[in-house]
Design an enzyme around this catalytic site. Structure first.
Site, short mmCIF file in Angstrom:
data_model
loop_
_atom_site.label_atom_id
_atom_site.label_comp_id
_atom_site.label_asym_id
_atom_site.label_seq_id
_atom_site.Cartn_x
_atom_site.Cartn_y
_atom_site.Cartn_z
N LYS A 22 -1.03 38.86 -2.07
CA LYS A 22 0.00 39.23 -3.10
C LYS A 22 0.27 38.25 -4.08
O LYS A 22 0.39 37.96 -5.13
CB LYS A 22 1.09 40.03 -2.60
CG LYS A 22 2.29 40.19 -3.54
CD LYS A 22 3.60 40.59 -2.93
CE LYS A 22 4.21 39.56 -2.35
NZ LYS A 22 5.37 38.68 -2.99
N ASN A 23 0.57 37.05 -3.03
CA ASN A 23 0.93 35.78 -3.83
C ASN A 23 0.10 35.21 -4.73
O ASN A 23 0.38 34.44 -5.58
CB ASN A 23 1.76 35.14 -2.88
CG ASN A 23 3.09 35.46 -2.50
OD1 ASN A 23 3.60 36.27 -3.06
ND2 ASN A 23 3.80 34.90 -1.62
N ARG A 93 10.07 37.26 -8.64
CA ARG A 93 9.84 35.94 -8.99
C ARG A 93 8.92 35.49 -9.56
O ARG A 93 8.82 34.46 -10.44
CB ARG A 93 9.84 35.44 -7.52
CG ARG A 93 10.97 35.32 -6.70
CD ARG A 93 12.18 34.59 -7.11
NE ARG A 93 12.06 33.25 -7.43
CZ ARG A 93 12.70 32.37 -7.74
NH1 ARG A 93 13.81 33.19 -8.49
NH2 ARG A 93 12.54 31.31 -8.03
N ARG A 122 17.06 29.47 -5.01
CA ARG A 122 15.39 29.32 -5.65
C ARG A 122 15.61 29.11 -6.97
O ARG A 122 15.20 29.51 -8.00
CB ARG A 122 14.96 30.58 -5.38
CG ARG A 122 14.86 31.19 -4.04
CD ARG A 122 14.07 32.34 -3.74
NE ARG A 122 12.49 32.25 -3.73
CZ ARG A 122 11.63 33.17 -3.56
NH1 ARG A 122 11.74 34.30 -3.20
NH2 ARG A 122 10.36 32.74 -3.68
N PRO A 123 15.92 27.41 -7.11
CA PRO A 123 15.69 27.01 -8.70
C PRO A 123 14.38 26.76 -9.13
O PRO A 123 13.45 26.87 -8.17
CB PRO A 123 16.67 25.67 -8.53
CG PRO A 123 16.27 25.39 -6.88
CD PRO A 123 16.38 26.57 -6.39
N ILE A 124 14.05 26.64 -10.46
CA ILE A 124 12.79 26.46 -10.93
C ILE A 124 12.81 24.85 -11.88
O ILE A 124 11.87 25.02 -12.57
CB ILE A 124 12.24 27.66 -11.92
CG1 ILE A 124 13.20 27.87 -13.11
CG2 ILE A 124 12.04 28.97 -11.24
CD1 ILE A 124 12.49 28.44 -14.17
N ASP A 125 13.61 24.31 -11.29
CA ASP A 125 13.89 22.91 -11.94
C ASP A 125 12.32 22.06 -11.95
O ASP A 125 12.12 21.39 -12.92
CB ASP A 125 15.04 21.99 -11.54
CG ASP A 125 14.59 21.80 -9.88
OD1 ASP A 125 14.70 22.98 -9.25
OD2 ASP A 125 14.76 20.86 -9.36
N ILE A 327 12.89 25.96 4.56
CA ILE A 327 12.60 26.35 3.24
C ILE A 327 13.45 26.85 2.43
O ILE A 327 13.97 26.46 1.21
CB ILE A 327 11.19 26.94 3.10
CG1 ILE A 327 10.17 26.56 4.19
CG2 ILE A 327 10.52 27.15 1.72
CD1 ILE A 327 9.43 25.45 3.65
C1 UD1 Z 1 6.48 31.18 -2.82
C2 UD1 Z 1 6.17 32.49 -2.42
C3 UD1 Z 1 7.18 33.13 -1.16
C4 UD1 Z 1 6.94 31.97 -0.31
C5 UD1 Z 1 7.30 30.56 -0.74
C6 UD1 Z 1 7.21 29.43 0.16
C7 UD1 Z 1 5.26 33.50 -4.39
C8 UD1 Z 1 5.65 34.76 -5.57
N1 UD1 Z 1 6.38 33.37 -3.57
O1 UD1 Z 1 7.73 31.17 -3.42
O2 UD1 Z 1 6.78 34.24 -0.78
O3 UD1 Z 1 8.15 32.23 0.68
O4 UD1 Z 1 6.27 30.40 -1.75
O5 UD1 Z 1 6.08 29.75 0.98
O6 UD1 Z 1 4.26 33.42 -4.24
N2 UD1 Z 1 12.15 24.59 -5.13
C9 UD1 Z 1 13.19 23.97 -6.00
N3 UD1 Z 1 12.89 23.83 -7.25
C10 UD1 Z 1 11.81 24.31 -7.88
C11 UD1 Z 1 10.99 25.31 -6.87
C12 UD1 Z 1 11.26 25.22 -5.67
O7 UD1 Z 1 14.11 23.24 -5.50
O8 UD1 Z 1 11.70 24.37 -9.21
C13 UD1 Z 1 12.45 24.87 -3.66
C14 UD1 Z 1 12.99 26.15 -3.26
O9 UD1 Z 1 14.27 26.36 -3.17
C15 UD1 Z 1 12.40 26.29 -1.79
C16 UD1 Z 1 11.40 25.39 -1.61
O10 UD1 Z 1 11.38 24.52 -2.86
O11 UD1 Z 1 13.52 25.59 -1.14
C17 UD1 Z 1 9.71 26.05 -1.70
O12 UD1 Z 1 9.96 26.95 -2.83
P1 UD1 Z 1 8.58 27.27 -3.67
O13 UD1 Z 1 7.26 26.90 -2.62
O14 UD1 Z 1 8.66 27.14 -4.92
O15 UD1 Z 1 8.78 29.07 -3.21
P2 UD1 Z 1 8.04 30.15 -4.47
O16 UD1 Z 1 6.84 29.29 -5.19
O17 UD1 Z 1 9.38 30.37 -5.24
#
Ligand code: UD1
Length: 431
Positions: A22-23, A93, A122-125, A327
């Site tokens: 899926k991801n 997401r 879950r920020p996207i910074d 995580i």
């Molecule tokens: C993806 C998966 C999710 C999985 C996760 C970790 C999808 C749709 N989702 O989520 O199922 O649990 O990977 O394997 O593919 N973070 C920040 N800033 C950012 C981005 C992330 O601080 O801009 C932090 C997050 O809060 C978290 C960590 O980085 O603590 C990892 O997150 P990330 O790998 O980005 O997860 P997703 O891509 O959202």
């Protein structure tokens, strides 16, 4: 809302076919809009999040044909809009992948983002930092990310934290930027590699995916291709953990065993027997389960998306286990539900201390999110008596025909839509 009603206590036996990841599929569908020629994507799972993504892509004006349940042909040449905002896309997401794809191709995108998620803030910074580094202007207006660039120029980007989403999003935007981009501290998950392979099949020049340094040389345009998505390692792991929890013996087919290494290592720690084949894995749990200690980590570490399922298995193991979530900060919401079934788990910060019990007892529980929901289904399959899992909407976001597949392994599970149907199931079980 629908429920699963489960009569537990049957060890699972047999074989189950695993679908596409899926991801990976979510990001690949978004990336496909970058080509001006037809792109055929195979092995797409038929799950809710994917269907929302396809709908969002259609709304942009892309031509989308469903060739069969798992194959989509998509042509981005007809895209006329760059704004993605509907009530559905706010719920997934992965809507953010359309930012990277549209920004990369059209140098503009407006995509609504979901609010806080059940498993953490879950920020996207990091995604936005990457877009800005490539030269884009990025603003957020009323929950919509608005990004524009006159041109994107390749850069050296260091990710402060390993992020799957940021790595893939920046990769997409940089694939059509001018010059060379380097992403350092990149995520190494199999789906990152899959997305890079897919982009390369459309003509991108991306090297190093699967390591922590990804190098991208921008190209001007993408061409059509046919691509098949990798198997879903989390779906596979979910069935293997269900085998472990029920004392069963299950073969998952159409998997890449290498992607399951961390998961299989923990099943071995828990006392299961594991056999690996070319594209299949067998797990049998004839001996009593043993305690183990698990910490979630970015790939190749133990996946956070398997953490709730692991806790359910360890909840039935002899002795005391620990599960550390490194995580996401809020991923133990299922513990209260599992406690209703007799689990003894104490959560201290990001550590769950699990005191194994002999058995779970059926109860009415509610799925707090996708993976935790799957974990509660596993608990129900292992439990004595009848379990009702409410809010399976979450589970259906990421698992295709979960009840059918479990039934194929001998489970007594049914999807129902009303209290009347629950009563009917109970009567059928008794008679
Ligand atoms: C993806 C998966 C999710 C999985 C996760 C970790 C999808 C749709 N989702 O989520 O199922 O649990 O990977 O394997 O593919 N973070 C920040 N800033 C950012 C981005 C992330 O601080 O801009 C932090 C997050 O809060 C978290 C960590 O980085 O603590 C990892 O997150 P990330 O790998 O980005 O997860 P997703 O891509 O959202």
């Amino acid at each position: 809302m629908d429920q699963y009603v489960i009569k537990g206590g049957t060890p699972l036996h047999g074989e189950v076919e695993i679908g596409g990841a899926k991801n990976a599929a979510l990001a690949i569908l978004a990336a496909a809009v970058m080509a001006d020629e037809p792109v055929t994507i195979e092995n797409i799972p038929n799950v809710r999040d994917i269907n929302v993504m396809i709908q969002a892509i259609e709304n942009l004006g892309a031509t989308v044909d469903r060739l069969d349940e798992h194959t989509v042909r998509l042509n981005g040449a007809t895209i006329i809009g760059f704004t993605v905002d509907n009530e559905y896309i706010r719920k997934i997401r992965a809507s953010y992948y359309l930012l990277g794809a549209l920004l990369g191709k059209y140098k503009k995108a407006e995509v609504a983002l979901p609010g806080g998620c059940a498993i953490g803030s879950r920020p996207i910074d990091l995604h936005l930092k990457g877009f800005r580094a490539l030269g884009a202007k990025v603003e957020i207006h009323q929950g919509i990310v608005v990004t524009r660039a006159d041109e994107l120029v390749g850069q050296h980007i260091y990710l402060d934290k390993v992020s799957v989403g940021a790595t893939m999003n920046i990769m997409m935007a940089a694939a059509m930027a001018d010059g060379k981009t380097t992403i350092e501290n990149a995520a190494k998950e199999p789906h990152v590699v899959d997305v890079a392979n897919f982009l390369n099949c459309m003509g991108a020049n991306i090297r190093g995916a699967g390591t922590d340094v990804i190098r991208i040389r921008g190209v001007e345009k993408f061409h059509g291709t046919t691509y098949s998505i990798i198997p879903d390692q989390i779906e596979a792991g979910t069935f293997l953990f269900a085998a472990a929890a029920t004392g069963g013996d299950v073969v998952v087919r159409n998997v890449i065993p290498k992607h399951l290494e961390a998961t299989l290592a923990k099943l071995l720690d828990a006392g299961c027997r594991v056999d690996e084949f070319d594209d299949a894995v067998r797990v049998s749990a004839r001996e009593p389960l043993k305690s183990a200690h698990v910490t979630t980590l970015p790939y190749p570490g133990f996946p956070t998306d398997m953490q709730p399922q692991m806790s359910v298995v360890l909840g039935l193991a002899g002795g005391t286990s620990t599960v550390t979530e490194s995580i996401f900060e809020n991923r133990f919401k299922y513990v209260d539900e599992l406690s209703k079934m007799g689990a003894t788990i104490k959560v201290e910060g990001n550590i769950a201390i699990i005191y194994g019990v002999d058995h779970y007892s059926g109860a009415r529980v509610s799925a707090p999110d996708l993976r935790a929901g799957a974990a509660l289904v596993i608990a129900g399959l292992a439990a004595d008596g009848i379990t009702i899992v409410d809010d399976i909407y979450y589970i259906e976001r990421g698992y295709e025909h979960l009840d059918d597949k479990f039934r194929q392994l001998g489970a007594v599970i049914q999807k129902v839509g009303s209290e009347k149907e629950i009563q009917k199931f109970k009567l059928k079980i008794v008679s």
